[in-house]
Design a protein around this motif. Structure first.
Motif, PDB file in Angstrom:
ATOM      1  N   LEU A 135       0.826  -1.203   0.000  1.00 55.90           N
ATOM      2  CA  LEU A 135       0.000   0.000   0.000  1.00 55.90           C
ATOM      3  C   LEU A 135       0.867   1.262   0.000  1.00 55.90           C
ATOM      4  CD1 LEU A 135      -2.955   0.890   0.051  1.00 55.90           C
ATOM      5  CD2 LEU A 135      -2.796   0.969   2.529  1.00 55.90           C
ATOM      6  N   ALA A 136       1.962   1.252   0.758  1.00 55.21           N
ATOM      7  CA  ALA A 136       2.865   2.407   0.775  1.00 55.21           C
ATOM      8  C   ALA A 136       3.492   2.619  -0.598  1.00 55.21           C
ATOM      9  CB  ALA A 136       3.954   2.209   1.824  1.00 55.21           C
ATOM     10  N   THR A 137       3.885   1.531  -1.247  1.00 55.97           N
ATOM     11  CA  THR A 137       4.464   1.636  -2.587  1.00 55.97           C
ATOM     12  C   THR A 137       3.450   2.175  -3.581  1.00 55.97           C
ATOM     13  OG1 THR A 137       5.881  -0.253  -2.087  1.00 55.97           O
ATOM     14  CG2 THR A 137       5.650   0.336  -4.395  1.00 55.97           C
ATOM     15  N   LEU A 138       2.235   1.652  -3.502  1.00 55.94           N
ATOM     16  CA  LEU A 138       1.175   2.068  -4.421  1.00 55.94           C
ATOM     17  C   LEU A 138       0.822   3.541  -4.222  1.00 55.94           C
ATOM     18  CD1 LEU A 138      -0.820   0.870  -6.555  1.00 55.94           C
ATOM     19  CD2 LEU A 138      -2.434   0.643  -4.672  1.00 55.94           C
ATOM     20  N   LEU A 139       0.624   3.946  -2.979  1.00 59.61           N
ATOM     21  CA  LEU A 139       0.242   5.334  -2.716  1.00 59.61           C
ATOM     22  C   LEU A 139       1.377   6.322  -3.028  1.00 59.61           C
ATOM     23  CD1 LEU A 139      -1.828   4.917   0.563  1.00 59.61           C
ATOM     24  CD2 LEU A 139      -2.662   5.231  -1.768  1.00 59.61           C
ATOM     25  N   THR A 140       2.612   5.905  -2.767  1.00 59.14           N
ATOM     26  CA  THR A 140       3.748   6.768  -3.103  1.00 59.14           C
ATOM     27  C   THR A 140       3.852   6.954  -4.613  1.00 59.14           C
ATOM     28  OG1 THR A 140       4.925   6.022  -1.136  1.00 59.14           O
ATOM     29  CG2 THR A 140       6.239   7.074  -2.853  1.00 59.14           C
ATOM     30  N   PRO A 165       1.449  10.175 -10.812  1.00 59.78           N
ATOM     31  CA  PRO A 165       0.117   9.592 -11.032  1.00 59.78           C
ATOM     32  C   PRO A 165      -0.094   9.093 -12.457  1.00 59.78           C
ATOM     33  CG  PRO A 165      -0.034  11.969 -10.686  1.00 59.78           C
ATOM     34  CD  PRO A 165       1.383  11.579 -10.450  1.00 59.78           C
ATOM     35  N   SER A 166       0.373   9.808 -13.459  1.00 53.59           N
ATOM     36  CA  SER A 166       0.133   9.368 -14.836  1.00 53.59           C
ATOM     37  C   SER A 166       0.911   8.093 -15.155  1.00 53.59           C
ATOM     38  CB  SER A 166       0.480  10.480 -15.824  1.00 53.59           C
ATOM     39  OG  SER A 166       1.836  10.844 -15.678  1.00 53.59           O
ATOM     40  N   ALA A 167       2.141   7.979 -14.670  1.00 49.80           N
ATOM     41  CA  ALA A 167       2.926   6.760 -14.906  1.00 49.80           C
ATOM     42  C   ALA A 167       2.338   5.574 -14.147  1.00 49.80           C
ATOM     43  CB  ALA A 167       4.375   6.983 -14.489  1.00 49.80           C
ATOM     44  N   SER A 168       1.813   5.814 -12.944  1.00 52.99           N
ATOM     45  CA  SER A 168       1.218   4.724 -12.167  1.00 52.99           C
ATOM     46  C   SER A 168      -0.074   4.232 -12.808  1.00 52.99           C
ATOM     47  CB  SER A 168       0.937   5.184 -10.743  1.00 52.99           C
ATOM     48  OG  SER A 168       2.134   5.485 -10.081  1.00 52.99           O
ATOM     49  N   LEU A 169      -0.890   5.154 -13.272  1.00 52.21           N
ATOM     50  CA  LEU A 169      -2.147   4.751 -13.911  1.00 52.21           C
ATOM     51  C   LEU A 169      -1.922   4.189 -15.305  1.00 52.21           C
ATOM     52  CD1 LEU A 169      -4.444   7.679 -12.761  1.00 52.21           C
ATOM     53  CD2 LEU A 169      -4.392   5.346 -11.880  1.00 52.21           C
ATOM     54  N   ALA A 170      -0.793   4.513 -15.939  1.00 52.44           N
ATOM     55  CA  ALA A 170      -0.496   3.992 -17.270  1.00 52.44           C
ATOM     56  C   ALA A 170      -0.259   2.486 -17.239  1.00 52.44           C
ATOM     57  CB  ALA A 170       0.720   4.697 -17.854  1.00 52.44           C
ATOM     58  N   ILE A 209     -10.520  -1.680 -23.817  1.00 52.70           N
ATOM     59  CA  ILE A 209     -10.020  -0.794 -22.756  1.00 52.70           C
ATOM     60  C   ILE A 209     -10.745  -0.989 -21.425  1.00 52.70           C
ATOM     61  CG2 ILE A 209      -9.846   1.629 -22.047  1.00 52.70           C
ATOM     62  CD1 ILE A 209      -8.931   2.283 -24.872  1.00 52.70           C
ATOM     63  N   PRO A 210     -12.093  -1.003 -21.360  1.00 60.44           N
ATOM     64  CA  PRO A 210     -12.736  -1.186 -20.045  1.00 60.44           C
ATOM     65  C   PRO A 210     -12.420  -2.532 -19.399  1.00 60.44           C
ATOM     66  CG  PRO A 210     -14.321  -0.388 -21.663  1.00 60.44           C
ATOM     67  CD  PRO A 210     -13.070  -0.721 -22.400  1.00 60.44           C
ATOM     68  N   ALA A 211     -12.395  -3.589 -20.213  1.00 61.57           N
ATOM     69  CA  ALA A 211     -12.105  -4.919 -19.664  1.00 61.57           C
ATOM     70  C   ALA A 211     -10.670  -5.002 -19.158  1.00 61.57           C
ATOM     71  CB  ALA A 211     -12.364  -5.987 -20.723  1.00 61.57           C
ATOM     72  N   LEU A 212      -9.724  -4.455 -19.920  1.00 55.34           N
ATOM     73  CA  LEU A 212      -8.322  -4.520 -19.494  1.00 55.34           C
ATOM     74  C   LEU A 212      -8.054  -3.684 -18.250  1.00 55.34           C
ATOM     75  CD1 LEU A 212      -6.231  -4.612 -22.768  1.00 55.34           C
ATOM     76  CD2 LEU A 212      -6.319  -6.283 -20.950  1.00 55.34           C
ATOM     77  N   VAL A 213      -8.693  -2.537 -18.142  1.00 57.21           N
ATOM     78  CA  VAL A 213      -8.530  -1.722 -16.937  1.00 57.21           C
ATOM     79  C   VAL A 213      -9.056  -2.482 -15.717  1.00 57.21           C
ATOM     80  CG1 VAL A 213      -9.296   0.375 -15.759  1.00 57.21           C
ATOM     81  CG2 VAL A 213      -8.480   0.502 -18.106  1.00 57.21           C
ATOM     82  N   LEU A 214     -10.192  -3.144 -15.867  1.00 53.66           N
ATOM     83  CA  LEU A 214     -10.759  -3.936 -14.768  1.00 53.66           C
ATOM     84  C   LEU A 214      -9.850  -5.112 -14.407  1.00 53.66           C
ATOM     85  CD1 LEU A 214     -13.240  -4.171 -12.933  1.00 53.66           C
ATOM     86  CD2 LEU A 214     -14.258  -5.649 -14.660  1.00 53.66           C
ATOM     87  N   ILE A 215      -9.332  -5.813 -15.409  1.00 51.74           N
ATOM     88  CA  ILE A 215      -8.453  -6.963 -15.162  1.00 51.74           C
ATOM     89  C   ILE A 215      -7.153  -6.514 -14.506  1.00 51.74           C
ATOM     90  CG2 ILE A 215      -7.049  -8.710 -16.321  1.00 51.74           C
ATOM     91  CD1 ILE A 215      -9.367  -8.986 -18.354  1.00 51.74           C
ATOM     92  N   GLU A 216      -6.541  -5.447 -15.005  1.00 52.11           N
ATOM     93  CA  GLU A 216      -5.278  -4.963 -14.433  1.00 52.11           C
ATOM     94  C   GLU A 216      -5.460  -4.417 -13.022  1.00 52.11           C
ATOM     95  OE1 GLU A 216      -2.161  -5.158 -15.566  1.00 52.11           O
ATOM     96  OE2 GLU A 216      -2.868  -6.276 -17.310  1.00 52.11           O
TER      97      GLU A 216
END
Length: 182
Positions: A111-116, A122-127, A139-146
């Motif tokens: 959680l600390a790694t994810l939130l940091t 933010p753009s690189a993490s969400l990418a 796109i919707p299915a892959l976002v849900l799976i990832e």
């Protein structure tokens, strides 16, 4: 003699007191006492050398901003080293063979790694949730799976680590039992 091979993972107790509590307080005796000198004896020198070695190994690949994690990462490494060495003492077990211990360490660090990552980039993490060149319909299915795979990662890694440690201890138990029988 153990009743079954899995009895080696149960915490032994004496007069209702789990022996792991007694053995986990033992490393506190190795901590140096308060003194006005930096290095008081050979044990302090050895501890300082070990901490410097671990910190150097952990922090060399990181940039300067990552060095603020030095204390928590070095403390975690020394903690894991000590509790794994406690498993070598008679009438104790290795706490990292328990799923609860592995998950208790995995979730906060994940959680600390994810939130940091979300806070700093933010753009690189969400990418990471969407591979490059994905067709629009997927796109919707892959976002849900990832997203699901990201949330399940600490649980999967904790279970895998526990299974590997348990399998290793069982293998050692089986080989030692076969050796003593032969």
């Amino acid at each position: 003699m153990n009743v079954s091979f899995f009895d080696q993972f149960s915490s032994p107790s004496f007069l209702g007191i789990p022996l792991i509590l007694i053995s986990m307080t033992f490393p506190a005796l190795l901590l140096p006492s308060l003194d006005n000198r930096w290095i008081t004896n050979r044990l302090s020198t050895l501890q300082l050398w070990l901490i410097n070695l671990i910190t150097k190994q952990l922090m060399t690949p990181l940039d300067k901003k990552g060095h603020k994690w030095a204390l928590i990462l070095t403390s975690l490494m020394i903690f894991l080293l000590l509790i794994n060495l406690l498993g070598l003492l008679p009438y104790t077990f290795t706490p990292t063979t328990q799923l609860s211990m592995n998950l208790a360490l995995a979730f906060p660090l994940w959680l600390a790694t994810l939130l940091t990552g979300l806070r700093n980039q933010p753009s690189a993490s969400l990418a990471h949730l969407l591979p490059e060149g994905t067709p629009t319909l997927l796109i919707p299915a892959l976002v849900l799976i990832e997203t699901t795979s990201l949330l399940i990662r600490p649980l999967a890694l904790g279970v895998r680590l526990t299974a590997n440690l348990t399998a290793g201890h069982l293998l050692i138990q089986l080989i030692s039992t076969a050796t003593t029988t032969l």
